[in-house]
Design a protein around this motif. Sequence first.
Motif, PDB file in Angstrom:
ATOM      1  N   THR A 144      11.297 -68.312  25.101  1.00 49.03           N
ATOM      2  CA  THR A 144      12.620 -67.988  25.611  1.00 49.03           C
ATOM      3  C   THR A 144      13.606 -68.531  24.881  1.00 49.03           C
ATOM      4  OG1 THR A 144      11.415 -68.278  27.811  1.00 49.03           O
ATOM      5  CG2 THR A 144      13.837 -68.742  27.876  1.00 49.03           C
ATOM      6  N   GLY A 145      13.229 -69.889  24.095  1.00 46.36           N
ATOM      7  CA  GLY A 145      14.363 -70.495  23.002  1.00 46.36           C
ATOM      8  C   GLY A 145      14.755 -69.375  22.080  1.00 46.36           C
ATOM      9  N   LEU A 146      13.572 -68.847  21.475  1.00 47.01           N
ATOM     10  CA  LEU A 146      14.015 -67.975  20.347  1.00 47.01           C
ATOM     11  C   LEU A 146      14.706 -66.537  20.776  1.00 47.01           C
ATOM     12  CD1 LEU A 146      10.318 -67.843  18.621  1.00 47.01           C
ATOM     13  CD2 LEU A 146      12.368 -68.718  17.702  1.00 47.01           C
ATOM     14  N   CYS A 147      14.598 -66.236  21.952  1.00 46.00           N
ATOM     15  CA  CYS A 147      15.309 -65.065  22.666  1.00 46.00           C
ATOM     16  C   CYS A 147      16.572 -65.677  22.545  1.00 46.00           C
ATOM     17  CB  CYS A 147      14.748 -64.515  23.783  1.00 46.00           C
ATOM     18  SG  CYS A 147      13.189 -63.628  23.503  1.00 46.00           S
ATOM     19  N   LEU A 148      17.039 -66.748  23.324  1.00 47.42           N
ATOM     20  CA  LEU A 148      18.331 -67.457  23.450  1.00 47.42           C
ATOM     21  C   LEU A 148      19.293 -67.555  21.979  1.00 47.42           C
ATOM     22  CD1 LEU A 148      17.660 -69.658  26.361  1.00 47.42           C
ATOM     23  CD2 LEU A 148      19.130 -67.747  26.369  1.00 47.42           C
ATOM     24  N   ALA A 149      18.295 -68.053  21.243  1.00 44.99           N
ATOM     25  CA  ALA A 149      18.937 -68.464  19.856  1.00 44.99           C
ATOM     26  C   ALA A 149      19.424 -66.854  19.235  1.00 44.99           C
ATOM     27  CB  ALA A 149      18.091 -69.121  18.987  1.00 44.99           C
ATOM     28  N   ALA A 150      18.505 -65.811  19.376  1.00 47.70           N
ATOM     29  CA  ALA A 150      18.913 -64.665  18.939  1.00 47.70           C
ATOM     30  C   ALA A 150      19.899 -64.046  19.438  1.00 47.70           C
ATOM     31  CB  ALA A 150      17.598 -63.615  18.919  1.00 47.70           C
ATOM     32  N   ILE A 151      20.061 -63.960  20.773  1.00 42.96           N
ATOM     33  CA  ILE A 151      21.407 -63.483  21.484  1.00 42.96           C
ATOM     34  C   ILE A 151      22.429 -64.263  21.173  1.00 42.96           C
ATOM     35  CG2 ILE A 151      22.294 -63.234  23.737  1.00 42.96           C
ATOM     36  CD1 ILE A 151      19.479 -62.676  24.859  1.00 42.96           C
ATOM     37  N   TRP A 152      22.263 -65.844  20.952  1.00 39.52           N
ATOM     38  CA  TRP A 152      23.645 -66.578  20.611  1.00 39.52           C
ATOM     39  C   TRP A 152      24.285 -65.823  19.009  1.00 39.52           C
ATOM     40  CZ3 TRP A 152      24.151 -69.585  16.197  1.00 39.52           C
ATOM     41  CH2 TRP A 152      25.257 -70.176  16.059  1.00 39.52           C
ATOM     42  N   TRP A 153      23.168 -65.553  18.347  1.00 41.78           N
ATOM     43  CA  TRP A 153      23.554 -65.241  16.709  1.00 41.78           C
ATOM     44  C   TRP A 153      24.112 -63.614  17.166  1.00 41.78           C
ATOM     45  CZ3 TRP A 153      21.781 -61.099  14.154  1.00 41.78           C
ATOM     46  CH2 TRP A 153      22.317 -60.812  12.884  1.00 41.78           C
ATOM     47  N   ILE A 154      23.623 -62.813  17.807  1.00 40.02           N
ATOM     48  CA  ILE A 154      24.243 -61.686  17.983  1.00 40.02           C
ATOM     49  C   ILE A 154      25.608 -61.320  18.452  1.00 40.02           C
ATOM     50  CG2 ILE A 154      23.993 -59.754  19.361  1.00 40.02           C
ATOM     51  CD1 ILE A 154      20.994 -59.898  19.372  1.00 40.02           C
ATOM     52  N   PHE A 155      25.803 -62.295  19.528  1.00 44.22           N
ATOM     53  CA  PHE A 155      27.452 -62.441  19.988  1.00 44.22           C
ATOM     54  C   PHE A 155      28.057 -63.225  18.977  1.00 44.22           C
ATOM     55  CE2 PHE A 155      25.403 -61.114  23.881  1.00 44.22           C
ATOM     56  CZ  PHE A 155      26.539 -60.248  24.484  1.00 44.22           C
ATOM     57  N   ARG A 156      27.668 -64.003  18.359  1.00 39.28           N
ATOM     58  CA  ARG A 156      28.493 -64.682  17.256  1.00 39.28           C
ATOM     59  C   ARG A 156      28.968 -63.809  16.217  1.00 39.28           C
ATOM     60  NH1 ARG A 156      27.429 -67.861  12.738  1.00 39.28           N
ATOM     61  NH2 ARG A 156      29.200 -69.527  12.407  1.00 39.28           N
ATOM     62  N   THR A 157      28.002 -63.078  15.603  1.00 36.15           N
ATOM     63  CA  THR A 157      28.105 -62.289  14.544  1.00 36.15           C
ATOM     64  C   THR A 157      28.911 -60.737  14.950  1.00 36.15           C
ATOM     65  OG1 THR A 157      26.014 -61.416  14.461  1.00 36.15           O
ATOM     66  CG2 THR A 157      26.720 -63.497  13.195  1.00 36.15           C
ATOM     67  N   GLY A 158      28.591 -60.378  16.282  1.00 36.14           N
ATOM     68  CA  GLY A 158      28.889 -59.124  16.515  1.00 36.14           C
ATOM     69  C   GLY A 158      28.210 -58.007  16.099  1.00 36.14           C
TER      70      GLY A 158
ATOM     71  N   ARG B 266      25.709 -55.146  15.877  1.00 39.53           N
ATOM     72  CA  ARG B 266      25.350 -53.993  16.577  1.00 39.53           C
ATOM     73  C   ARG B 266      26.058 -54.023  18.148  1.00 39.53           C
ATOM     74  NH1 ARG B 266      21.188 -50.068  15.072  1.00 39.53           N
ATOM     75  NH2 ARG B 266      19.960 -51.152  13.435  1.00 39.53           N
ATOM     76  N   ILE B 267      27.093 -54.714  17.955  1.00 35.46           N
ATOM     77  CA  ILE B 267      28.057 -54.857  19.341  1.00 35.46           C
ATOM     78  C   ILE B 267      29.361 -54.107  18.861  1.00 35.46           C
ATOM     79  CG2 ILE B 267      29.114 -55.873  20.932  1.00 35.46           C
ATOM     80  CD1 ILE B 267      26.964 -57.783  21.106  1.00 35.46           C
ATOM     81  N   ARG B 268      30.025 -54.796  17.781  1.00 34.08           N
ATOM     82  CA  ARG B 268      31.294 -54.469  17.461  1.00 34.08           C
ATOM     83  C   ARG B 268      31.426 -53.566  16.449  1.00 34.08           C
ATOM     84  NH1 ARG B 268      31.602 -60.141  18.023  1.00 34.08           N
ATOM     85  NH2 ARG B 268      32.827 -60.913  19.884  1.00 34.08           N
ATOM     86  N   SER B 269      30.295 -52.675  16.030  1.00 39.67           N
ATOM     87  CA  SER B 269      30.232 -52.002  14.747  1.00 39.67           C
ATOM     88  C   SER B 269      29.774 -50.686  15.346  1.00 39.67           C
ATOM     89  CB  SER B 269      29.488 -52.345  13.720  1.00 39.67           C
ATOM     90  OG  SER B 269      28.400 -52.670  13.970  1.00 39.67           O
TER      91      SER B 269
END
Length: 253
Positions: free
Chosen positions: A234-248, A250-253
């Motif tokens: 669970t911690g690894l998944c949360l860390a990955a999601i935090w990084w995704i939103f921090r860097t954008g 696959r979301i902003r591109s």
Amino acid sequence: MNWAAVQAIYVTEMHRFFRTLAQSFVSPVISTSLYFVVFGAAIGSRIQEVEGVSYGSFIVPGLVMLSVITQSISNASFGIYFPKFIGTIYELLSAPVNFLEIVLGFVGAAATKSLFIGLVILATSTLFVDIEIQHPIAMLAFLVLTCLSFALLGFIIGIWAGNFEQLQLVPLLIITPLIFLGGSFYSISMLPAIWQKIALFNPVVYLISGFRWSFFGIADVPIGISLLAIAGFTGLCLAAIWWIFRTGWRIRS
């Protein structure tokens, strides 16, 4: 915390689930019944007991985990991928909503759906075998944690996926084989010694083992290690999601 935003996302996702309520509940019931016919009747006639538990009862935790894990990933991945597909994800990102509120809404809804389905499968199982849950609180805790952790993984897959084919790639080619090889329908103690050691590299083994312990008081690995495994995942998944939103990514591109 903007709880109104969390509620709006959560309610929207749950409405989509209840629009197909019959399909959502009938399908798991039919699948569970078929598993009992194939595994409970065919294999159960050859394997009477596993570690003192009748084979039909022994496979119930594995059946629940199989459905809960796959449904958690499917619901969460589709829930976040569809806004990406139609372009409404940009409206969500431009709104005064932070990443934690977005994750709570989508992941919370996906976990709730999976929890409902898991309880339906558990209830259906009682029609075929007698089930005694020795540790009901631990059972619910493992069920909820599994729903949440794999909904987080599904959320990541939904962001990563570039098309509907990729959306099914990881669950089909990676997650489902890991579940079947993770002791869903057998105890890893039944395997040769070398395969028992190899099986311990499968993270699903720890989830199913802990969940089965809550039913029968037996486990392939210590219960404490199972809890640490799901907490770490669970911690690894949360860390990955935090990084995704921090860097954008696959979301902003």
